[in-house]
Scaffold this motif. Sequence first.
Motif, PDB file in Angstrom:
ATOM      1  N   UNK A 226       0.762  -1.094  -0.027  1.00 37.39           N
ATOM      2  CA  UNK A 226      -0.039  -0.047  -0.136  1.00 37.39           C
ATOM      3  C   UNK A 226       0.815   1.221   0.004  1.00 37.39           C
ATOM      4  N   UNK A 227       0.373   2.332  -0.122  1.00 41.08           N
ATOM      5  CA  UNK A 227       1.077   3.553  -0.333  1.00 41.08           C
ATOM      6  C   UNK A 227       1.375   4.065   1.202  1.00 41.08           C
ATOM      7  N   UNK A 228       2.301   3.383   1.903  1.00 41.87           N
ATOM      8  CA  UNK A 228       2.512   3.829   3.410  1.00 41.87           C
ATOM      9  C   UNK A 228       3.373   4.970   3.508  1.00 41.87           C
ATOM     10  N   UNK A 229       3.132   5.876   4.292  1.00 43.70           N
ATOM     11  CA  UNK A 229       3.981   7.085   4.338  1.00 43.70           C
ATOM     12  C   UNK A 229       4.818   7.266   5.769  1.00 43.70           C
ATOM     13  N   UNK A 230       4.906   6.054   6.257  1.00 49.25           N
ATOM     14  CA  UNK A 230       5.518   6.383   7.715  1.00 49.25           C
ATOM     15  C   UNK A 230       6.949   6.134   7.416  1.00 49.25           C
ATOM     16  N   UNK A 231       8.076   6.463   8.252  1.00 46.77           N
ATOM     17  CA  UNK A 231       9.431   5.725   8.049  1.00 46.77           C
ATOM     18  C   UNK A 231       9.823   6.012   9.668  1.00 46.77           C
ATOM     19  N   UNK A 232      10.873   5.110   9.936  1.00 48.18           N
ATOM     20  CA  UNK A 232      11.685   5.048  11.050  1.00 48.18           C
ATOM     21  C   UNK A 232      12.203   6.169  11.226  1.00 48.18           C
TER      22      UNK A 232
ATOM     23  N   UNK B  25      15.901   0.698  19.392  1.00 45.61           N
ATOM     24  CA  UNK B  25      16.961  -0.164  19.414  1.00 45.61           C
ATOM     25  C   UNK B  25      16.329  -1.528  20.020  1.00 45.61           C
ATOM     26  N   UNK B  26      15.610  -1.264  21.076  1.00 43.06           N
ATOM     27  CA  UNK B  26      14.797  -2.619  21.726  1.00 43.06           C
ATOM     28  C   UNK B  26      13.852  -3.273  20.927  1.00 43.06           C
ATOM     29  N   UNK B  27      13.068  -2.506  20.300  1.00 41.86           N
ATOM     30  CA  UNK B  27      12.284  -2.914  19.363  1.00 41.86           C
ATOM     31  C   UNK B  27      12.760  -3.875  18.190  1.00 41.86           C
ATOM     32  N   UNK B  28      13.664  -3.038  17.687  1.00 38.25           N
ATOM     33  CA  UNK B  28      14.463  -3.542  16.531  1.00 38.25           C
ATOM     34  C   UNK B  28      15.243  -5.168  16.857  1.00 38.25           C
ATOM     35  N   UNK B  29      15.776  -5.076  17.951  1.00 38.52           N
ATOM     36  CA  UNK B  29      16.458  -6.380  18.568  1.00 38.52           C
ATOM     37  C   UNK B  29      15.394  -7.446  18.912  1.00 38.52           C
ATOM     38  N   UNK B  30      14.141  -6.976  19.112  1.00 40.23           N
ATOM     39  CA  UNK B  30      13.245  -7.843  19.544  1.00 40.23           C
ATOM     40  C   UNK B  30      12.538  -8.539  18.376  1.00 40.23           C
ATOM     41  N   UNK B  31      12.362  -7.676  17.559  1.00 42.11           N
ATOM     42  CA  UNK B  31      11.655  -7.969  16.244  1.00 42.11           C
ATOM     43  C   UNK B  31      12.433  -9.058  15.335  1.00 42.11           C
ATOM     44  N   UNK B  32      13.880  -8.839  15.279  1.00 45.15           N
ATOM     45  CA  UNK B  32      14.445  -9.527  14.430  1.00 45.15           C
ATOM     46  C   UNK B  32      14.258 -11.111  14.707  1.00 45.15           C
ATOM     47  N   UNK B  33      13.902 -11.836  13.621  1.00 42.02           N
ATOM     48  CA  UNK B  33      13.460 -13.085  13.824  1.00 42.02           C
ATOM     49  C   UNK B  33      14.566 -14.067  13.417  1.00 42.02           C
ATOM     50  N   UNK B  99      12.322  -8.083   5.876  1.00 47.22           N
ATOM     51  CA  UNK B  99      10.764  -8.231   5.659  1.00 47.22           C
ATOM     52  C   UNK B  99      10.102  -7.941   6.792  1.00 47.22           C
ATOM     53  N   UNK B 100      10.578  -7.715   7.857  1.00 48.31           N
ATOM     54  CA  UNK B 100       9.896  -7.313   9.008  1.00 48.31           C
ATOM     55  C   UNK B 100       9.849  -5.773   9.279  1.00 48.31           C
ATOM     56  N   UNK B 101      10.678  -5.135   8.314  1.00 46.95           N
ATOM     57  CA  UNK B 101      10.524  -3.278   8.536  1.00 46.95           C
ATOM     58  C   UNK B 101      11.549  -2.845   9.385  1.00 46.95           C
ATOM     59  N   UNK B 102      12.604  -3.605   9.922  1.00 48.82           N
ATOM     60  CA  UNK B 102      13.360  -3.123  10.943  1.00 48.82           C
ATOM     61  C   UNK B 102      14.388  -2.148  10.224  1.00 48.82           C
ATOM     62  N   UNK B 103      14.647  -0.907  10.829  1.00 43.66           N
ATOM     63  CA  UNK B 103      15.802  -0.009  10.056  1.00 43.66           C
ATOM     64  C   UNK B 103      17.219  -0.373  10.391  1.00 43.66           C
ATOM     65  N   UNK B 104      17.643  -1.390   9.757  1.00 42.81           N
ATOM     66  CA  UNK B 104      19.019  -1.742  10.137  1.00 42.81           C
ATOM     67  C   UNK B 104      20.288  -0.704  10.144  1.00 42.81           C
TER      68      UNK B 104
END
Lengths: 232, 158
Positions: A226-232, B25-33, B99-104
Amino acid sequence: MLDLLQIGEFVRGPMAWICLTVFLIGNGYQIFNFYRLSRHTNRIRLKRPKRYRKPSARPFSGRDVLISGMARLRVSLVGLDPLMAFVTVTFHLCLLILPLFILEHAALYMINWKFNLWPLVFSQQVADFLMLYLFGCALFFLFRRIVIRRVRVLSTVHDYLMLTLTLVPFITGYLAIHHVTDYAMLITIHILSVELLLIITPFTKFAHMLFFFINRFALAGEYSLAKGRRSW
Amino acid sequence: MYGKKSETVDAEAIKKILDRHKKKAKLALKLCAHCSLCAESCFLYNTRGRKPEYMPSYKMIHSIGRLYNKKGRVDRAGLEEIREIVWEKCVLCTRCYCPLGIDIPEMIALGRRVCRSQNVFPQYTEVENNNRLNNVRRMPENRPAENSPAHFRPVKAA
């Protein structure tokens, strides 16, 4: 001392609602967390300079769309590791679909909520096949984790535990359906394991259940659906 | 230009930096499968013998993950190892895909920030330094206008 029946009653009743509430609140918290930690971004629109534009070219012809789509697939996981992509997708689909449309659960919907799911319910053969397929996929993941070096170096006890916890409800459910051993005990373990999964999902690595969809629909990226607009 | 490199590491300063980015950082480390699906998206992984040390997730876990696990209490040797990961095994091209969107890349950048706070910087050999200097010399603004192709010439203000 509490007997199995009393434990079963508690597990089936108040405990299930508590776990479901924790699951929903936990996921809500993670969504809030995501929106707090990420920021809105504006879409970057690039315009091709006039001298590079061919007046005769049809920029969005069917052929162009097909070629660009195939090129995108070629460099994505589907193109790079098709077996892993197939197994991952089907495994997760089975995890979601199988419990919803299995005959035994459909009977529970009917008894408790008068909700008839009849035409969509899996037959016993299909359910058994999907269950065995799920175990096959889990074995594939285990094999991959042990054999492939790049996965092995990342693996910790948590990863093996995750795989086991995911399979426990399915194994106990399968054994209970086929009345392999004590039915009451198996069903209690089955419900307890699902409740445990519900509680821990938002706060452990299982949170990828939620973040997969966040990544695909809310985050801006080339593989977004989808056209997501969020970024970390 | 830079502060003096001491033998001791200021764990408090590291902890302060980590605390500022703790939640992400905690979220990223927790999410990494630990699925290793990010590996193929790293050009360094693909070009350097597909060694696991070049996998984006490996780099994140062994730099920022290590710092978080030890709450910033790492020794100088540990920081040197992290320096090798965050500078020599990653160029921050931001092409890694999770694939889980972590900003490495952000996590690697955080690792670099921690290293810089302790006066740990990338190290270059003489050849690398010369190459970098040559690259700077080749930049359009550093070369004589008459030798540059027309489209590289700096635009003069009217």
